[in-house]
Enzyme design. Structure first.
Site, PDB file in Angstrom:
ATOM      1  N   ARG A   1      23.854  23.472  35.837  1.00 21.95           N
ATOM      2  CA  ARG A   1      23.419  22.748  34.630  1.00 21.95           C
ATOM      3  C   ARG A   1      22.459  23.564  33.759  1.00 21.95           C
ATOM      4  NH1 ARG A   1      23.150  18.567  38.528  1.00 21.95           N
ATOM      5  NH2 ARG A   1      25.079  17.385  38.476  1.00 21.95           N
TER       6      ARG A   1
ATOM      7  N   LYS B   1      24.446  29.770  20.093  1.00 16.50           N
ATOM      8  CA  LYS B   1      25.799  29.211  20.199  1.00 16.50           C
ATOM      9  C   LYS B   1      26.570  30.016  21.215  1.00 16.50           C
ATOM     10  CE  LYS B   1      26.904  27.410  15.619  1.00 16.50           C
ATOM     11  NZ  LYS B   1      27.905  27.581  14.548  1.00 16.50           N
TER      12      LYS B   1
ATOM     13  N   GLU C   1      29.707  40.673   8.905  1.00 19.48           N
ATOM     14  CA  GLU C   1      28.654  39.658   9.051  1.00 19.48           C
ATOM     15  C   GLU C   1      27.401  40.084   8.291  1.00 19.48           C
ATOM     16  OE1 GLU C   1      28.967  36.697  10.366  1.00 19.48           O
ATOM     17  OE2 GLU C   1      30.572  36.800  11.852  1.00 19.48           O
TER      18      GLU C   1
ATOM     19  N   LYS D   1      19.059  34.997  10.014  1.00 22.88           N
ATOM     20  CA  LYS D   1      19.711  34.046  10.906  1.00 22.88           C
ATOM     21  C   LYS D   1      18.684  33.210  11.663  1.00 22.88           C
ATOM     22  CE  LYS D   1      23.385  33.019  13.999  1.00 22.88           C
ATOM     23  NZ  LYS D   1      24.641  33.394  14.633  1.00 22.88           N
TER      24      LYS D   1
ATOM     25  N   GLU E   1      23.188  22.866  13.992  1.00 21.79           N
ATOM     26  CA  GLU E   1      24.175  22.880  12.926  1.00 21.79           C
ATOM     27  C   GLU E   1      24.527  21.499  12.392  1.00 21.79           C
ATOM     28  OE1 GLU E   1      27.397  25.529  13.672  1.00 21.79           O
ATOM     29  OE2 GLU E   1      28.352  25.086  11.773  1.00 21.79           O
TER      30      GLU E   1
ATOM     31  N   ARG F   1      22.643  25.303   8.593  1.00 19.67           N
ATOM     32  CA  ARG F   1      23.236  26.365   9.410  1.00 19.67           C
ATOM     33  C   ARG F   1      24.698  26.607   9.034  1.00 19.67           C
ATOM     34  NH1 ARG F   1      22.287  27.469  15.853  1.00 19.67           N
ATOM     35  NH2 ARG F   1      23.737  29.182  16.063  1.00 19.67           N
TER      36      ARG F   1
ATOM     37  N   ASN G   1      28.714  29.950   8.075  1.00 20.13           N
ATOM     38  CA  ASN G   1      30.164  29.935   8.283  1.00 20.13           C
ATOM     39  C   ASN G   1      30.934  30.392   7.051  1.00 20.13           C
ATOM     40  OD1 ASN G   1      30.070  28.992  10.970  1.00 20.13           O
ATOM     41  ND2 ASN G   1      29.584  26.953  10.193  1.00 20.13           N
TER      42      ASN G   1
ATOM     43  N   HIS H   1      34.381  31.786   7.294  1.00 17.75           N
ATOM     44  CA  HIS H   1      34.829  31.553   8.670  1.00 17.75           C
ATOM     45  C   HIS H   1      35.949  30.525   8.775  1.00 17.75           C
ATOM     46  CE1 HIS H   1      31.469  34.040   9.689  1.00 17.75           C
ATOM     47  NE2 HIS H   1      31.621  33.863  10.979  1.00 17.75           N
TER      48      HIS H   1
ATOM     49  N   HIS I   1      38.654  31.966  10.882  1.00 18.79           N
ATOM     50  CA  HIS I   1      39.049  31.403  12.187  1.00 18.79           C
ATOM     51  C   HIS I   1      40.521  31.019  12.187  1.00 18.79           C
ATOM     52  CE1 HIS I   1      34.765  30.127  13.653  1.00 18.79           C
ATOM     53  NE2 HIS I   1      35.019  31.410  13.840  1.00 18.79           N
TER      54      HIS I   1
ATOM     55  N   HIS J   1      37.337  39.688  14.813  1.00 19.30           N
ATOM     56  CA  HIS J   1      36.666  38.585  14.130  1.00 19.30           C
ATOM     57  C   HIS J   1      36.131  39.027  12.766  1.00 19.30           C
ATOM     58  CE1 HIS J   1      34.241  35.049  13.437  1.00 19.30           C
ATOM     59  NE2 HIS J   1      33.151  35.790  13.364  1.00 19.30           N
TER      60      HIS J   1
END
Lengths: 392, 392
Positions: free
Chosen positions: A148, A170, A212, A254, A264, A268, A272, A275, A279, A292
């Site tokens: 956990r 993330k 990026e 960032k 997010e 935030r 993206n 993206h 994506h 990417h």
């Protein structure tokens, strides 16, 4: 024509210090990510890998730990990392996964878990991600879910990881149904960005990371964008001083955004930019044909074109954006047949940023400013992609 | 002989209201679990399943949702749950996994994720666990990791789930290397414990749930223990009024403990009474021969014997503990050959409660009081297990 639900422009008073001050030489640059009791430091400099053990010793971990790396990075740097940890009194085990996006999958998470359980990692043990974005996302998710949640440390060896994926917590893996659909928010305890490891990075990967870097300029910092225009040649030559300053600035941006919106729910989202389409391109090429960074380069140019149409981004800025990606050696065009276009739209609708079925875009009204939550009709996305092809 | 690192005894002033008041008839009993912005209600009563849709509508979810259930429970209750959700305007999909502990595995998490992604669940969608502990742990972990966390609601259909696993937000799956080694803390938004669903629960499962009920008496509430001694026959007959009061009391106790220590850094450990040996027994029988409740019944009797030796638990209380498990129809003995004993010790050392290699036990000095962090030599564990066999 703009259908943005709530276009908002953000400026950060505390982020406006002059870029020039960042370009002074320092041995180790430190960016502090402020997240209450989950705060941590990002250290940027040459030769940091050899300090890994010492840095970890300062964080109060128990001695058993695991390094998760990939088949490209481990042969280059795992021995040095293991030695540094051993010298500091730790008992590390090395887990190596195949290099590439395909390792961001459930099977690999399970394989890592079984190996670290065999090595008897406990609640106060820790996991080190040694590699780029894929290894960081995978190892971070392994750490987030083992017992956990155990601590993790990231040694970022790619430009992409150093400026983006190592900051913000993330972590996660892909599903067949889409990229990054599974994951957690799990902040590292420390990030080390060793500039020397960039020397062994394939040029294609380095350029992909630059996508990026350029993004931060477009969505947040016009001065950074100008700086990149001036020093792209130096950056592609990996001039240490220039690199260190740019990486530090990207991490600062960032970190500031993540500080405002860790999970997010709002701002935030500007990160993206490019993206949504990016994506989608990665998904329809089964996470492999494009790196990417390459996919989001195309996605950013497309998002800029949409911004021209919907938010009045000046044509001159549009051209500067496209030119900068081209100077970085990144693709800005894509050839899709009709079936692929439909697949792309379907993949975008499966992206996790979707809410109530509507695909939301991040757009820019001028370089340095972004707005999020913009709804764009599918037809406009398709025609924009066709236009990208048309400019070839 | 006691080597407990820090035996601590806990009493909760606000938990001392008389049991008698709990035994009054009420239609729906509500236990509020206080965890700041993650607070939620547990509702206990007969016929709650038919209110599922209405209850969810009050929580502001988007309409797409998934019910995760198993091959035992889905045929009995999924239609009713789906109908209730449809009537309230939701668009549910049903995902059914094979019944049994073996479904608490990575493969099943992945299968659930792929199915809910296909059904296009989004960030404000939610997942309903319809079933017992296995389904709750699995579905909760699926929810914790899908899109980095979506909401989930638990409809607990077994006694074990109603008194234990539905309270406290621990979710996760097993590894080959050990039970519950992978997971997260993810609180549900609502728990519904429908007493009517207990009618279809196999008696063996019902008795297994009683092992957790008895545990609350031993570690926290001598009055509950007395009450269980008096009303065990009624409980085994599933007298609704008695059941409702006992389930409510167990939830209150667990909620109070979780409130004090959500992420198990301290007192929450007392809830693991009997679980160190219990988990070990489950691991060496490959999670199947014993139901969880049966394994921890044996584990609790063993822990009581260790408590006699190490903390001076009076023999008379030891006998009452053993007798109550026996009256509930639960196993209190185990036959292990030498190889199995070694496997058990090894499995215990792989348990996630281990820190710095030492297995820590929860023990009791008298019924209603527990201490945690007790180190017990392996030989004493082995000799105690032999003695358990000797009393057969």
């Amino acid at each position: 024509v703009c259908s943005c639900s709530s276009p908002k422009y953000f400026t950060f008073a505390h982020m406006t210090k002059k870029m020039s001050s960042n370009f002074q030489r320092r041995k180790i640059r430190v960016v502090d990510v402020q997240l209450g009791h989950r705060s941590y430091s990002i250290k940027v400099g040459a030769g940091l890998l050899s300090r890994l053990g010492k840095e970890c010793a300062g964080l109060g971990f128990e001695k058993s730990c695991a390094i998760i790396s990939d088949s490209n990075v481990a042969p280059l740097y795992a021995a040095q990392a293991m030695e540094s940890l051993n010298l500091a009194g730790f008992n590390p085990v090395l887990v190596t996964v195949p290099a590439g996006e395909k390792s961001k999958c459930w099977e690999m998470v399970q394989a890592c878990h079984e190996q670290i359980a065999k090595h008897r990692l406990e609640r106060k043990s820790f996991i080190i991600a040694l590699g780029g974005g894929v290894v960081g996302d995978l190892a971070g998710f392994v750490a987030a879910t083992y017992l956990r949640g155990v601590d993790f440390v990231q040694v970022a060896t790619t430009l992409l990881a150093q400026v983006d994926s190592s900051v913000g917590g993330k972590v996660g893996v892909n599903l067949r149904a889409g990229k990054n659909l599974v994951g957690a928010f799990h902040q590292p305890r420390l990030v080390l960005s060793d500039l020397e490891t960039l020397a062994t990075l394939p040029m294609r990967e380095f350029r992909a990371g630059m996508a990026e870097v350029i993004k931060y300029g477009i969505v947040f910092d016009a001065e950074l964008f100008n700086q990149l225009e001036q020093s792209m040649a130096k950056l592609l030559d990996q001039d240490t001083r220039t690199m260190a300053a740019v990486i530090e600035r990207c991490c600062e941006i960032k970190a500031a955004v993540v500080w405002q919106d860790e999970t997010e729910s709002g701002i935030r989202a500007i990160l993206n930019f490019g993206h949504t389409i990016g994506h989608g391109l990665e998904a329809i090429s089964s996470y492999g044909n494009y790196l990417h960074g390459e996919a989001i380069a195309i996605g950013q140019v497309a998002a800029a074109r949409l911004s021209e149409k919907l938010l009045g981004l000046p044509e001159e800025e549009m051209n500067r954006i496209e030119a900068l990606f081209q100077r970085a050696g990144l693709p800005t065009q894509v050839q899709l047949n009709e079936g692929q276009q439909q697949d792309l739209i379907a993949a975008m609708q499966n992206d996790k940023k979707v809410s109530a079925g509507a695909v939301k875009f991040v757009l820019t009204a001028s370089i340095g400013k972004a707005s999020f939550g913009c709804q764009v009709p599918n037809e406009l996305v398709v025609s924009t992609l066709s236009r990208l092809r048309g400019t070839a």
